[in-house]
Design an enzyme around this catalytic site. Structure first.
Site, mmCIF file in Angstrom:
data_model
loop_
_atom_site.group_PDB
_atom_site.id
_atom_site.type_symbol
_atom_site.label_atom_id
_atom_site.label_comp_id
_atom_site.label_asym_id
_atom_site.label_seq_id
_atom_site.Cartn_x
_atom_site.Cartn_y
_atom_site.Cartn_z
ATOM 1 N N GLU A 1 -0.142 -3.087 4.785
ATOM 2 C CA GLU A 1 -1.283 -2.176 4.838
ATOM 3 C C GLU A 1 -1.411 -1.490 6.186
ATOM 4 O O GLU A 1 -1.102 -2.084 7.214
ATOM 5 C CB GLU A 1 -2.573 -2.981 4.637
ATOM 6 C CG GLU A 1 -3.159 -2.933 3.256
ATOM 7 C CD GLU A 1 -3.736 -1.570 2.875
ATOM 8 O OE1 GLU A 1 -3.851 -0.681 3.740
ATOM 9 O OE2 GLU A 1 -4.052 -1.401 1.691
ATOM 10 N N ASP A 2 -1.918 -0.246 6.153
ATOM 11 C CA ASP A 2 -2.195 0.453 7.417
ATOM 12 C C ASP A 2 -3.695 0.636 7.641
ATOM 13 O O ASP A 2 -4.093 1.232 8.636
ATOM 14 C CB ASP A 2 -1.535 1.837 7.418
ATOM 15 C CG ASP A 2 -2.176 2.760 6.407
ATOM 16 O OD1 ASP A 2 -2.455 2.294 5.271
ATOM 17 O OD2 ASP A 2 -2.432 3.933 6.734
ATOM 18 N N LYS B 1 -10.754 -1.647 -2.298
ATOM 19 C CA LYS B 1 -10.620 -2.259 -0.975
ATOM 20 C C LYS B 1 -11.907 -1.951 -0.187
ATOM 21 O O LYS B 1 -12.426 -0.842 -0.336
ATOM 22 C CB LYS B 1 -9.404 -1.669 -0.236
ATOM 23 C CG LYS B 1 -8.088 -1.871 -0.996
ATOM 24 C CD LYS B 1 -6.947 -1.074 -0.339
ATOM 25 C CE LYS B 1 -5.705 -1.088 -1.228
ATOM 26 N NZ LYS B 1 -4.583 -0.301 -0.684
ATOM 27 N N ASP C 1 0.876 -1.154 0.000
ATOM 28 C CA ASP C 1 0.000 0.000 0.000
ATOM 29 C C ASP C 1 0.931 1.225 0.000
ATOM 30 O O ASP C 1 2.123 1.100 0.320
ATOM 31 C CB ASP C 1 -0.872 -0.047 1.262
ATOM 32 C CG ASP C 1 -1.711 1.195 1.405
ATOM 33 O OD1 ASP C 1 -2.286 1.642 0.409
ATOM 34 O OD2 ASP C 1 -1.783 1.738 2.535
ATOM 35 N N LEU C 2 0.406 2.381 -0.351
ATOM 36 C CA LEU C 2 1.267 3.569 -0.416
ATOM 37 C C LEU C 2 1.020 4.532 0.762
ATOM 38 O O LEU C 2 1.897 4.718 1.618
ATOM 39 C CB LEU C 2 1.033 4.299 -1.756
ATOM 40 C CG LEU C 2 1.721 5.640 -1.922
ATOM 41 C CD1 LEU C 2 3.232 5.489 -1.966
ATOM 42 C CD2 LEU C 2 1.248 6.329 -3.200
ATOM 43 N N ASP C 3 -0.188 5.114 0.777
ATOM 44 C CA ASP C 3 -0.492 6.130 1.800
ATOM 45 C C ASP C 3 -0.486 5.498 3.197
ATOM 46 O O ASP C 3 -1.260 4.578 3.470
ATOM 47 C CB ASP C 3 -1.883 6.733 1.543
ATOM 48 C CG ASP C 3 -1.961 7.455 0.196
ATOM 49 O OD1 ASP C 3 -1.089 8.284 -0.072
ATOM 50 O OD2 ASP C 3 -2.898 7.180 -0.565
ATOM 51 N N LYS D 1 -9.603 5.547 5.260
ATOM 52 C CA LYS D 1 -8.266 5.048 4.905
ATOM 53 C C LYS D 1 -8.364 3.845 3.982
ATOM 54 O O LYS D 1 -9.137 2.914 4.271
ATOM 55 C CB LYS D 1 -7.511 4.622 6.162
ATOM 56 C CG LYS D 1 -6.594 5.684 6.702
ATOM 57 C CD LYS D 1 -5.715 5.115 7.803
ATOM 58 C CE LYS D 1 -5.157 6.230 8.653
ATOM 59 N NZ LYS D 1 -4.543 5.734 9.871
ATOM 60 N N THR E 1 1.495 10.280 3.734
ATOM 61 C CA THR E 1 0.498 11.074 3.012
ATOM 62 C C THR E 1 -0.939 10.856 3.481
ATOM 63 O O THR E 1 -1.825 11.604 3.066
ATOM 64 C CB THR E 1 0.576 10.734 1.506
ATOM 65 O OG1 THR E 1 0.753 9.315 1.397
ATOM 66 C CG2 THR E 1 1.724 11.430 0.832
ATOM 67 N N SER F 1 -2.008 0.341 -4.405
ATOM 68 C CA SER F 1 -2.634 1.490 -3.759
ATOM 69 C C SER F 1 -3.967 1.825 -4.428
ATOM 70 O O SER F 1 -4.109 1.674 -5.641
ATOM 71 C CB SER F 1 -1.703 2.705 -3.877
ATOM 72 O OG SER F 1 -2.387 3.879 -3.484
ATOM 73 N N ALA F 2 -4.896 2.316 -3.612
ATOM 74 C CA ALA F 2 -6.191 2.751 -4.150
ATOM 75 C C ALA F 2 -6.079 4.135 -4.784
ATOM 76 O O ALA F 2 -7.022 4.621 -5.400
ATOM 77 C CB ALA F 2 -7.212 2.804 -3.022
HETATM 78 C C1 BG6 Z 1 -5.797 5.497 -0.431
HETATM 79 C C2 BG6 Z 1 -6.015 6.386 0.770
HETATM 80 O O1 BG6 Z 1 -4.467 5.116 -0.482
HETATM 81 O O2 BG6 Z 1 -6.134 6.179 -1.634
HETATM 82 C C3 BG6 Z 1 -7.454 6.900 0.773
HETATM 83 O O3 BG6 Z 1 -5.765 5.663 1.957
HETATM 84 C C4 BG6 Z 1 -7.763 7.592 -0.553
HETATM 85 O O4 BG6 Z 1 -7.612 7.795 1.856
HETATM 86 C C5 BG6 Z 1 -7.490 6.633 -1.710
HETATM 87 O O5 BG6 Z 1 -9.133 7.999 -0.579
HETATM 88 C C6 BG6 Z 1 -7.717 7.279 -3.076
HETATM 89 O O6 BG6 Z 1 -6.748 8.264 -3.289
HETATM 90 P P1 BG6 Z 1 -6.781 9.346 -4.456
HETATM 91 O O7 BG6 Z 1 -5.388 9.940 -4.410
HETATM 92 O O8 BG6 Z 1 -7.049 8.607 -5.737
HETATM 93 O O9 BG6 Z 1 -7.852 10.308 -4.136
HETATM 94 MG MG MG Z 2 -2.873 3.205 3.417
#
Ligand code: BG6
Ligand code: MG
Length: 224
Positions: A169-170, A145, A8-10, A45, A16, A114-115
């Site tokens: 993942e967090d 997710k 996962d990224l964020d 999240k 972030t 990542s989402a």
């Molecule tokens: C996830 C975050 O990585 O990405 C979520 O944890 C976020 O909070 C989702 O809504 C989508 O991100 P983005 O950058 O496409 O708006």
């Molecule tokens: Mg995350």
């Protein structure tokens, strides 16, 4: 030993995730003059932009037209991108550089799950893109997710079976997604609900490859 690692990224690679919630809070203040409670941060999240907005509107008990919904998503992303303007490799979370280096030196293939639609630019800004053999595209998977799709796509991207992958993942939604994908889940954080992870570390700086490898091996033995 596992053959792939899905990240996962964020909140795992970079700090972030707080920016996402800051942007949602500003959006809610500017459009609805309402603050958001801390508990909504956990609930948004790992969840896609549209699903996050829907959860926020449900909390606020506000209904909007499809056009307004699109406009709110766009505005949130503008706020988010503004917060990302100062992003540098200093925003990489503690221990992550070392972990990426060790894993890739050991021949483990790395993929991003990542989402976030902003993930490729963020990885570039962090100067980490070269580590990743695949970046799963959240726009191309059917369900976000907690569905397993993005982790299945990431494993497919590196041509490793999910069962041969660990995934980090967090978020609660993310751990559910990994478990459903039947990869080995590595949770990061101290929320009670992350206890569904196969192994849990309080912070990224605590991530320990030896502990993960041992737990992964036991988990695999239990699977067969
Ligand atoms: C996830 C975050 O990585 O990405 C979520 O944890 C976020 O909070 C989702 O809504 C989508 O991100 P983005 O950058 O496409 O708006
Ligand atoms: Mg995350």
């Amino acid at each position: 030993m596992f053959k792939g690692a899905l990240f996962d990224l964020d909140g795992v690679i970079a700090d972030t995730s707080v920016y996402h919630f800051q942007a949602w809070t500003k959006l809610s203040q500017d459009n609805f003059q309402r603050d958001l409670p801390a508990k909504l941060e956990e609930q948004t999240k790992g969840v896609s932009r549209a699903d996050s907005l829907q959860r926020i509107l449900d909390y606020l008990q506000i209904q909007v037209t499809p056009d307004k919904f699109q406009q709110l998503m766009k505005q949130k992303n503008e706020y988010y991108l503004k917060l990302l303007q100062t992003l540098t490799p200093k925003n990489i979370l503690p221990g992550i550089n070392q972990l990426l280096q060790t894993l890739s030196q050991s021949g483990v293939k790395l993929a991003l799950a990542s989402a976030s639609l902003n993930a490729p630019i963020i990885l570039d800004r962090l100067q980490l893109s070269d580590y990743f053999a695949a970046i799963a595209n959240p726009a191309e998977v059917k369900q976000g997710k907690p569905a397993p799709d993005i982790f299945l796509a990431a494993a497919d991207g590196i041509k490793v079976k999910p069962q041969d992958c660990i995934a980090l993942e967090d978020s609660i939604a993310g751990i559910q997604a990994i478990n459903q994908a039947q990869a080995f889940s590595v949770g990061i954080g101290d929320s009670q609900e992350l206890a569904a992870a196969d192994i849990l570390f309080a912070q990224t700086k605590d991530l320990n490859i030896e502990q993960i490898s041992n737990a992964y091996q036991q988990w695999q033995e239990g699977q067969s």
